[in-house]
Structure formats: structure tokens, C-alpha cells
Write a protein that holds these residues in place. Structure first.
Motif, short mmCIF file in Angstrom:
data_model
loop_
_atom_site.label_atom_id
_atom_site.label_comp_id
_atom_site.label_asym_id
_atom_site.label_seq_id
_atom_site.Cartn_x
_atom_site.Cartn_y
_atom_site.Cartn_z
N GLU A 262 3.37 3.48 -6.32
CA GLU A 262 4.72 3.71 -5.83
C GLU A 262 5.76 3.12 -6.78
OE1 GLU A 262 5.49 2.65 -1.81
OE2 GLU A 262 3.84 3.84 -0.99
N MET A 263 5.46 1.94 -7.34
CA MET A 263 6.39 1.32 -8.28
C MET A 263 6.60 2.20 -9.50
SD MET A 263 6.01 -2.32 -10.30
CE MET A 263 6.04 -3.32 -8.81
N CYS A 264 5.50 2.72 -10.04
CA CYS A 264 5.59 3.58 -11.23
C CYS A 264 6.25 4.92 -10.92
CB CYS A 264 4.20 3.81 -11.81
SG CYS A 264 3.42 2.32 -12.46
N GLN A 265 6.15 5.34 -9.69
CA GLN A 265 6.80 6.59 -9.28
C GLN A 265 8.30 6.42 -9.11
OE1 GLN A 265 6.04 7.56 -5.25
NE2 GLN A 265 7.24 9.44 -5.26
N VAL A 266 8.70 5.40 -8.35
CA VAL A 266 10.11 5.30 -7.94
C VAL A 266 11.00 4.60 -8.95
CG1 VAL A 266 9.46 5.37 -5.51
CG2 VAL A 266 9.78 3.16 -6.63
N ALA A 267 10.44 3.81 -9.88
CA ALA A 267 11.30 3.11 -10.85
C ALA A 267 12.16 4.09 -11.64
CB ALA A 267 10.46 2.23 -11.77
N SER A 357 6.34 15.67 -8.54
CA SER A 357 6.57 14.44 -7.79
C SER A 357 6.17 14.60 -6.32
CB SER A 357 8.04 14.02 -7.87
OG SER A 357 8.38 13.57 -9.15
N GLY A 358 5.98 15.85 -5.91
CA GLY A 358 5.61 16.10 -4.51
C GLY A 358 4.35 15.39 -4.09
N GLY A 359 3.35 15.31 -4.97
CA GLY A 359 2.09 14.64 -4.63
C GLY A 359 2.29 13.19 -4.26
N PRO A 360 2.85 12.37 -5.18
CA PRO A 360 3.12 10.97 -4.83
C PRO A 360 4.09 10.82 -3.66
CG PRO A 360 3.18 11.26 -7.21
CD PRO A 360 3.08 12.63 -6.61
N ASN A 361 5.05 11.73 -3.52
CA ASN A 361 5.98 11.65 -2.40
C ASN A 361 5.24 11.73 -1.06
OD1 ASN A 361 8.33 11.41 -3.87
ND2 ASN A 361 8.65 13.61 -4.02
N VAL A 362 4.30 12.65 -0.97
CA VAL A 362 3.52 12.80 0.26
C VAL A 362 2.63 11.58 0.48
CG1 VAL A 362 1.66 14.12 1.34
CG2 VAL A 362 3.57 15.31 0.27
#
Length: 444
Positions: A262-267, A357-362
């Protein structure tokens, strides 16, 4: 008497998708909607309030990231929802959000806005473990992925609405930014009214030994023939809530996986959404109408959630994550390598990054809710949210500084490196929980 681990047929796990599940999914999506709205609307407001309040890069970055710092702190309320229940906190956090939203209208200095947006972030961060735990514990097995995953779908609805509303409200005049920031109170009031009367989680009540209350709720939701004895809750979930247990042997690997991906996704993501107008200006895109341009880009993220929701069960959790982070890295890499490239390459980079980004979002909310048992589920969701927002805070705070000192190309290359690290995390740590009951997926 509670069922054993291998007796997985239960009223909740095998139920169909009912109007109650639909309402609960919509109401629980309110937190992510407001998250997307609050984090995105500040980007539009900053274009007007920065010169009015005489903000430099330090304060503009700090104000832009303040809600993320609040979400980090709010994540610790997950422990509280495991202690006192889901239902009470389900409406209380939004009341705080309404008050802080309205007070933004009267700020006169940067530090005042920083504090209010910090409080807003705490309220939003608190809602994530509260709402997703409640939703997960009512969700049938075959619908859990879509029900929990759709909450992140609402994040981008909130972001898209924020950009469009912000662009429209800018026409009010020089003080439009005050109305823009206070506008988040409107959806919050609506959600407080809708959430009133939502029942407590039967699983949480059982984990506290309150069997009669749980049985009444089960019968109300599923009909008089349903019984609390059908719920598959192992005896270990009668244990007390413990923050330390989330980081104990067995669960530590899981919390690190969720928090790091999540950190690597949202940063990079939150940095781009918060300072979207500055980013589009650097790329010379949608000049003069940044709000509409960002609404289009945000809609890409929204569209990306649709195939992810459809594939999360068919493709599997682990393959979805690895594929998503691989493609996201390629997308943001294009933005870093071709900062002055033709518009179609830049738009392609945004499109690839947003769609995948849909995958990590879910999985942001599905993973922590599936991988931890009832007595620490809210704590785990909150801890994962807090870990991820550390990266999001620094990414958002440093984005305008990097943009000014390094330029858009190198800044986006740093984002690509962070996204690639997320891919490594998924390859090394991502488990597979597809088609498992909550007991099976949360067992170690």
C-alpha cells in the motif's frame, strides 16, 4: 456452540447478495468517497489559497499532505473499533469530519488549515477499519471480493467529483477556495443520516460472548430461520483484542506485505492527485482547465477498478497484484522518461498507470480484512492504513519540492522506483486467499 474450521457452511458465508448487503456496501463506501474528495479538492483549492495565504513550498506541501498524516493517526482507531465495536464508531467519525470541514471556511493562516485537515484525515483514517471490518463480517464468501473492493471504486468517484466541483466553484470569486474546502461537509451529512441504524457485526458480538444480541441481528438480517449457531467463528476469536498480536509471529509477514504494497502504491498516487494541477502544468496538458483534466485522469482510475473487481476472484489475488504492479511501473516510467514527449505518450503513461492501479485499489481493503481474524481485524486494517500513509505523506509533501528542484521527469522516475519496489514486495510476500472463507484466509 461455534463451528470448527472445517465446517465452513454458514448463514453469512453462503448467503446471497441481499438489499441489506447493497445498502451496507454503499454506506461503507462513504469513507473512501470522502477520502478521494478531501485529498483531491485541496489540489484545486491550493491554486487560489496559496497566494492569498502567502504559502511557500513548505506550507503548501505540508497542507497538501496534512490529511494523509491524519489518516496515519486515524488508522490506530482500528484498535478501538475492535475494543468497543463497529457500529458506534461508524457514525461518530463522520460527525467529527463535518465539523472540521465547515471550520475550514474561516481559516486565516496556513497552520490553521493544516490542523483542520489533520483532523479530517484522522476521521477518514478511522473510518477505514471501522467500515471495512463491518462490511467484511457481513459479506458472503462469493461476494466478499466485490463488496469490499467496490469501496475503493468510490475513492475515485470522490476524486472525480471533487475536481469537477472544484473547477465549477472556482467561478464564485477570490474566496471560492473557502467554499471548495467546506463542501466536503455536504456528503458527510448525507452519509451520517444514511448510516443511522446500521446493526453491529454479529461476528464481533460473538467474539465478545454476546450471543443473544448476535442472534437477534442474524434473524433480522437473514430471516427467522437463520441462527447464530450457523456462523463459522472459531473459538480463538473469543480472545481479547491485542495490538501486539497483529505484529506477532505469523501475522507479522502479512502486515508487512499489506503495509508495504500500500505504501508503494499510494506514495506516488496521492502526490499526483493532490498536486495534479501543478503536474499537468509541468506536462503542458489541459492548461487553463486543470480541474477538468484531472477529472478525466481520475476517471481512468475509476475505470481501472472495474476489470479488477471482475478478475479478483477469477484471476486470483496474487496474480492480480503482480500483474498490476508490473504494468503500473511501466506506466509511470513513461511519464519519467518522456517529460517533454508528445501528448499521446504522456496520456498513455497516465492511462496505463491508472487502469492497472485497479488491482491494488481493490486489494487495499480486501487483503487486510481477509488475512486477519475478527478480534484483530479492525486493528490490522488500521495498522496497514497507517503504515501506507507514512509513504503517502512524505511522497505528497516532497512532490512540490521535487517538482521545483528536479523537474517533472526525475520526480516521476522516483515514483517509478517506488512502484517497482511494490512489485518486489508482491512477488516475495503476496499470499493467495481466493475462494477461501474468512476462517480459512485468516488462519496461520
Amino acid at each position: 456452540m461455534h463451528l470448527s474450521n472445517n465446517q465452513t457452511q454458514s448463514a453469512i458465508e453462503e448467503a446471497g447478495f441481499t438489499p441489506f448487503h447493497l445498502r451496507l456496501t454503499i454506506y461503507s463506501s462513504g469513507g473512501p468517497f470522502l477520502d478521494g474528495y478531501i485529498l483531491s479538492i485541496i489540489g484545486v483549492a491550493l491554486t487560489q489559497l496559496t497566494p492569498q495565504l502567502h504559502l511557500g513550498p513548505f506550507w503548501s506541501g505540508l497542507i497538501g499532505a496534512s490529511a494523509l498524516l491524519g489518516i496515519f493517526l486515524g488508522g490506530f482507531f482500528g484498535y478501538l473499533t475492535d475494543k468497543i465495536g463497529r457500529q458506534l464508531m461508524y457514525t461518530l467519525d463522520f460527525i467529527i469530519l463535518i465539523v472540521a470541514s465547515v471550520l475550514q471556511f474561516w481559516v486565516q493562516e496556513g497552520w490553521q488549515l493544516f490542523l483542520l485537515r489533520l483532523i479530517l484525515g484522522i476521521a477518514v483514517g478511522a473510518d477505514y477499519p471501522i467500515a471495512t471490518s463491518l462490511l467484511t463480517e457481513f459479506a458472503p464468501k462469493k461476494h466478499r471480493g466485490a463488496m469490499v473492493g467496490v469501496t475503493l471504486f468510490s475513492y475515485y468517484i470522490g476524486a472525480t467529483v471533487a475536481y469537477l466541483a472544484g473547477e465549477w466553484m472556482l467561478q464564485i470569486g477570490p474566496d471560492a477556495w473557502r467554499w471548495i474546502l467546506a463542501s466536503s461537509a455536504i456528503p458527510a451529512v448525507i452519509l451520517v443520516l444514511l448510516r443511522a441504524g446500521t446493526p453491529e457485526s454479529p461476528r464481533w458480538l460473538l467474539s465478545r460472548g454476546r450471543k443473544d444480541e448476535a442472534d437477534r441481528i442474524i434473524k433480522k438480517v437473514y430471516g427467522p430461520e437463520a441462527s447464530v449457531d450457523e456462523i463459522d467463528v472459531p473459538d480463538k476469536e473469543l480472545e481479547k483484542t491485542s495490538f501486539k498480536k497483529v505484529f506477532s509471529k505469523g501475522y507479522f509477514k502479512r502486515i508487512m506485505y499489506i503495509g508495504l504494497f500500500e505504501m508503494c502504491q499510494v506514495a506516488p498516487l496521492f502526490a499526483m492527485l493532490t498536486f495534479g494541477p501543478d503536474m499537468l502544468k509541468a506536462y503542458h496538458l489541459f492548461e487553463g482547465s486543470a480541474g477538468y483534466g484531472l477529472a478525466i485522469i481520475s476517471s481512468f482510475f475509476l475505470v481501472g477498478c472495474i476489470p479488477a473487481l471482475l478478475l479478483v476472484n477469477k484471476l486470483g489475488r496474487r496474480p492480480l497484484m503482480i500483474t498490476s504492479f508490473s504494468a503500473m511501473t511501466v506506466g509511470i516510467l513513461l511519464l519519467g522518461i518522456f517529460p517533454k514527449g508528445p501528448a499521446f505518450i504522456i496520456l498513455a503513461g497516465f492511462l496505463i498507470y491508472a487502469i492497472f492501479s485497479g488491482g491494488p485499489n481493490v486489494m487495499d481493503w480486501l487483503a487486510p480484512n481477509e488475512l486477519f481474524p475478527t478480534e484483530i481485524r479492525g486493528t490490522a486494517v488500521g495498522a496497514a492504513t497507517s503504515i501506507s500513509r507514512v509513504g503517502a505523506f512524505f511522497g505528497t509533501y516532497l512532490f512540490p519540492i521535487g517538482l521545483g528542484r528536479l523537474g517533472i521527469g526525475p520526480t516521476m522516475l522516483i515514483g517509478a522506483a517506488i512502484t517497482f519496489l511494490g512489485l518486489i514486495v508482491c512477488i516475495a510476500l503476496a499470499p493467495e486467499t481466493t475462494n477461501k472463507t474468512l476462517n480459512e484466509s485468516s488462519s496461520i
